[in-house]
Design a protein around this motif. Sequence first.
Motif, PDB file in Angstrom:
ATOM      1  N   GLY A  27       0.907  -1.149   0.115  1.00  0.00           N
ATOM      2  CA  GLY A  27       0.019   0.000  -0.188  1.00  0.00           C
ATOM      3  C   GLY A  27       0.847   1.332   0.017  1.00  0.00           C
ATOM      4  N   HIS A  28       1.796   1.198   0.542  1.00  0.00           N
ATOM      5  CA  HIS A  28       2.913   2.406   0.642  1.00  0.00           C
ATOM      6  C   HIS A  28       3.041   2.820  -0.590  1.00  0.00           C
ATOM      7  CE1 HIS A  28       3.105   1.777   4.954  1.00  0.00           C
ATOM      8  NE2 HIS A  28       3.867   2.739   4.995  1.00  0.00           N
ATOM      9  N   THR A  81      -7.292   2.487   9.364  1.00  0.00           N
ATOM     10  CA  THR A  81      -7.002   1.237   9.871  1.00  0.00           C
ATOM     11  C   THR A  81      -6.498   1.172  11.346  1.00  0.00           C
ATOM     12  OG1 THR A  81      -6.367   0.585   7.850  1.00  0.00           O
ATOM     13  CG2 THR A  81      -6.168  -1.077   9.383  1.00  0.00           C
ATOM     14  N   GLN A 136      -3.765  -7.274  -0.252  1.00  0.00           N
ATOM     15  CA  GLN A 136      -3.915  -7.936   1.046  1.00  0.00           C
ATOM     16  C   GLN A 136      -4.762  -7.948   2.181  1.00  0.00           C
ATOM     17  OE1 GLN A 136      -1.918  -5.474   0.764  1.00  0.00           O
ATOM     18  NE2 GLN A 136      -0.919  -4.657   2.702  1.00  0.00           N
ATOM     19  N   LYS A 137      -5.891  -6.926   1.743  1.00  0.00           N
ATOM     20  CA  LYS A 137      -6.977  -6.964   2.855  1.00  0.00           C
ATOM     21  C   LYS A 137      -8.168  -7.288   2.303  1.00  0.00           C
ATOM     22  CE  LYS A 137      -3.938  -3.554   5.150  1.00  0.00           C
ATOM     23  NZ  LYS A 137      -3.661  -2.167   5.710  1.00  0.00           N
TER      24      LYS A 137
HETATM   25  C1  PLP Z   1      -2.684  -1.305   5.380  1.00  0.00           C
HETATM   26  C2  PLP Z   1      -2.964   0.084   5.230  1.00  0.00           C
HETATM   27  C3  PLP Z   1      -2.080   1.032   4.482  1.00  0.00           C
HETATM   28  C4  PLP Z   1      -0.460   0.292   4.088  1.00  0.00           C
HETATM   29  O1  PLP Z   1      -0.534  -0.593   3.206  1.00  0.00           O
HETATM   30  P1  PLP Z   1       0.786  -1.607   3.203  1.00  0.00           P
HETATM   31  O2  PLP Z   1       0.349  -2.457   2.450  1.00  0.00           O
HETATM   32  O3  PLP Z   1       1.014  -1.823   4.675  1.00  0.00           O
HETATM   33  O4  PLP Z   1       1.721  -0.566   2.749  1.00  0.00           O
HETATM   34  C5  PLP Z   1      -2.232   2.185   4.010  1.00  0.00           C
HETATM   35  N1  PLP Z   1      -3.541   2.775   4.184  1.00  0.00           N
HETATM   36  C6  PLP Z   1      -4.513   2.007   4.993  1.00  0.00           C
HETATM   37  C7  PLP Z   1      -6.157   2.697   5.241  1.00  0.00           C
HETATM   38  C8  PLP Z   1      -4.369   0.902   5.425  1.00  0.00           C
HETATM   39  O5  PLP Z   1      -5.164  -0.106   5.790  1.00  0.00           O
END
Ligand code: PLP
Length: 402
Positions: free
Chosen positions: A70-71, A149, A201-202
């Motif tokens: 996500g980063h 989150t 991955q979520k």
């Molecule tokens: C998990 C998350 C991120 C970061 O994602 P990564 O894959 O850990 O880099 C950013 N923003 C939100 C809202 C998240 O839930």
Amino acid sequence: MTHKPNLSHGRGYLAIPGPSVVPEAVLQAMHRPAPNIYAGELVDMMPGLIADLKRVARTAHQAAIYIGNGHAAWEAALCNVVAPGERVLVPATGRFGLGWADMATGIGADVDIIDFGKSTPFDPARVAEVLAADKDHRIKAVLAVHVDTSSSVLNDVAALREVLDAEGHPALLMADCIASLGCDRFEMDAWGVDVMVTGCQKGLMVPPGCSFVFFNARAQAVRAAMPRVSRYWDWVPRSEGTVFSQHFAGTAPTHHLYGLRTALDMIHGEGIENVWARHGVLARAIWAACDAWSAGGELRLNIANPENRSTAVTSLRLGEGDGTRLRNWVEEHLGLTLGIGLGMTDPADPKRDAYFRLGHMGHISGQMIMGMLGGMEAGMGALDIARGRGALDAAAEVISGA
Ligand SMILES: *Cc1c(COP(=O)(O)O)cnc(C)c1O
């Protein structure tokens, strides 16, 4: 001597807010020899994959695929539309809003943060005031986290579009749906979101490693006027179905693409409206249990108003030290892994071990949620943590009534 069994053998539940539980079908789809990346099945499935990703995001516009978490998507989105020295506005409601803001600082943007704390959603009226004061339209983008989150707050992203339009402000509306996509309702086009970022991955149920940036024509026009965009993050080649075969933006994330193909089939097979409704019922069951526990102890949900809660993740606390004690106990004794508290206190705060989080995103069912809640009840019992009674009954009632 009585034998004290360990009850953690058997299938566990990784109930942290990402990475989420990976379905067997996704794992099986990934368990295959390396495919040819230049021709054949993998190349042929790309246009359909992009189309089905866009269906989850509820957009008819473009989707770019990145190999990264996500980063990476945070940075990718910014690099396409924000040049060093340009201004962005961040209404922050927890650690992730601040994280995206920091990413913008890192690419040289001039970052304006409105910090709404850690327990309430952002207030669109305050965002409107800042936009109204920006007479010469220096703010180029508003970066809004849909679900933060860390705090588990659900923000009203659509309200920011209304505010931007009411002010006649041209800033792009950019949303982080990394935690919420495929869990909480999100409508990119209907809500007037110009750029949206998410990870795999979520709610998308694939192991970490891919992320996506969705963008509309307004965002593309801003991208086209940029003096330069880093080659790697440029979303133009990455939004073509031929990105990995013809543009050769690096080797394709082969196995992730197969996993994603299966995950998208599962989501669309269930129907996105049903996916949202399932998350809604299961979250309400969790909240009902927590309300019952709260009535006789220190357990508190971080977000007081149910309307402002995400249905994908729950941030909560017990008494000092007890959040961590409970997490450790249920993991060791039951094979249930709960999420750590994140960004709710500073590291020196003795209350930091009170906070924890429940991940309930993606591949989750009624039996998993009842199991998680039952595990928490057992753990609080074993640790003698004061709590109200009837939590499991309250949760079951929500599920039976659904
Ligand atoms: C998990 C998350 C991120 C970061 O994602 P990564 O894959 O850990 O880099 C950013 N923003 C939100 C809202 C998240 O839930």
